[in-house]
Enzyme design. Structure first.
Site, mmCIF file in Angstrom:
data_model
loop_
_atom_site.group_PDB
_atom_site.id
_atom_site.type_symbol
_atom_site.label_atom_id
_atom_site.label_comp_id
_atom_site.label_asym_id
_atom_site.label_seq_id
_atom_site.Cartn_x
_atom_site.Cartn_y
_atom_site.Cartn_z
ATOM 1 N N ASP A 30 88.715 -30.915 -7.871
ATOM 2 C CA ASP A 30 89.685 -31.821 -8.501
ATOM 3 C C ASP A 30 90.365 -32.664 -7.416
ATOM 4 O O ASP A 30 90.693 -32.157 -6.340
ATOM 5 C CB ASP A 30 90.733 -31.010 -9.271
ATOM 6 C CG ASP A 30 91.518 -31.860 -10.246
ATOM 7 O OD1 ASP A 30 91.374 -31.649 -11.458
ATOM 8 O OD2 ASP A 30 92.284 -32.752 -9.792
ATOM 9 N N HIS A 46 77.893 -36.139 -22.319
ATOM 10 C CA HIS A 46 79.237 -36.576 -22.685
ATOM 11 C C HIS A 46 79.659 -35.941 -24.002
ATOM 12 O O HIS A 46 79.071 -36.197 -25.049
ATOM 13 C CB HIS A 46 79.315 -38.101 -22.812
ATOM 14 C CG HIS A 46 80.699 -38.572 -23.160
ATOM 15 N ND1 HIS A 46 81.657 -38.816 -22.198
ATOM 16 C CD2 HIS A 46 81.298 -38.780 -24.356
ATOM 17 C CE1 HIS A 46 82.780 -39.173 -22.799
ATOM 18 N NE2 HIS A 46 82.584 -39.158 -24.110
ATOM 19 N N THR A 94 93.728 -35.799 -19.970
ATOM 20 C CA THR A 94 93.792 -37.168 -19.440
ATOM 21 C C THR A 94 92.411 -37.796 -19.271
ATOM 22 O O THR A 94 92.311 -39.015 -19.228
ATOM 23 C CB THR A 94 94.526 -37.214 -18.089
ATOM 24 O OG1 THR A 94 93.836 -36.387 -17.152
ATOM 25 C CG2 THR A 94 95.970 -36.737 -18.230
ATOM 26 N N HIS A 97 86.341 -36.483 -21.296
ATOM 27 C CA HIS A 97 84.999 -35.887 -21.139
ATOM 28 C C HIS A 97 85.299 -34.415 -20.913
ATOM 29 O O HIS A 97 85.978 -34.067 -19.928
ATOM 30 C CB HIS A 97 84.275 -36.531 -19.954
ATOM 31 C CG HIS A 97 82.893 -35.988 -19.685
ATOM 32 N ND1 HIS A 97 81.773 -36.792 -19.539
ATOM 33 C CD2 HIS A 97 82.440 -34.711 -19.496
ATOM 34 C CE1 HIS A 97 80.705 -36.054 -19.290
ATOM 35 N NE2 HIS A 97 81.080 -34.772 -19.249
ATOM 36 N N HIS A 99 86.017 -30.793 -19.972
ATOM 37 C CA HIS A 99 85.957 -30.166 -18.649
ATOM 38 C C HIS A 99 86.803 -28.909 -18.650
ATOM 39 O O HIS A 99 87.776 -28.792 -19.397
ATOM 40 C CB HIS A 99 86.430 -31.133 -17.561
ATOM 41 C CG HIS A 99 87.770 -31.755 -17.827
ATOM 42 N ND1 HIS A 99 87.920 -32.829 -18.663
ATOM 43 C CD2 HIS A 99 89.002 -31.443 -17.383
ATOM 44 C CE1 HIS A 99 89.199 -33.154 -18.717
ATOM 45 N NE2 HIS A 99 89.886 -32.333 -17.957
ATOM 46 N N HIS A 101 88.955 -26.519 -16.081
ATOM 47 C CA HIS A 101 89.576 -26.341 -14.770
ATOM 48 C C HIS A 101 89.397 -24.883 -14.363
ATOM 49 O O HIS A 101 89.686 -23.974 -15.157
ATOM 50 C CB HIS A 101 91.081 -26.617 -14.835
ATOM 51 C CG HIS A 101 91.462 -27.996 -15.274
ATOM 52 N ND1 HIS A 101 91.946 -28.942 -14.401
ATOM 53 C CD2 HIS A 101 91.460 -28.587 -16.495
ATOM 54 C CE1 HIS A 101 92.229 -30.054 -15.063
ATOM 55 N NE2 HIS A 101 91.941 -29.865 -16.344
#
Ligand code: AMP
Ligand code: ZN
Length: 113
Positions: A30, A46, A94, A97, A99, A101
């Site tokens: 990140d 996507h 934000t 797509h 994701h 973390h």
């Protein structure tokens, strides 16, 4: 998908610091880390968010879940970690797509902010 920053990262149109890659997924650091280790795991396909996951994505999402422990081990997160998905406005997503973390190498507090 045009104008998707993570699609562009997956296609190497935008550089990233790659941790793991195969034909289905990419994991990269990140840009704005919130822990000593903070990487993002994305499918190359996507999918905008958790709200947009379709039945045909079951295998792909399951595949990501099976890879987490290997990526965590490669990052030496033997003491534990947190896997986070932010979805939608209240989830403070934000980048549109999907994701995950993966955060670690510090004591992560609960509840999150
Ligand atoms: P979220 O707020 O859950 O949508 O997370 C998006 C994450 O993407 C944030 O943690 C950003 O720091 C990160 N990010 C945005 N652009 C990039 C980029 N070009 N390379 C790496 N991480 C990025
Ligand atoms: Zn995308």
């Amino acid at each position: 998908m045009a104008d998707c920053i993570f699609c562009k990262i997956a296609e190497k149109e935008i550089p990233s610091n790659v941790v793991y890659e195969d034909d289905k997924i990419l994991c990269f650091h990140d840009l704005d880390p919130q822990a000593p280790v903070h990487v993002l795991i994305i499918p190359k396909k996507h999918i905008a968010s958790m709200d947009d996951v379709q039945p045909e994505d079951q295998e792909l999402l399951g595949y990501i879940m099976t890879k987490v422990k290997d990526i965590a081990a490669s990052l030496e997160l033997e003491n534990g970690y947190r896997l986070v998905n932010n979805c939608g406005e209240d989830g403070m997503q934000t980048v549109q797509h999907i994701h995950f973390h993966l955060l670690g190498k510090r004591k992560l507090t609960w509840p999150p902010g």
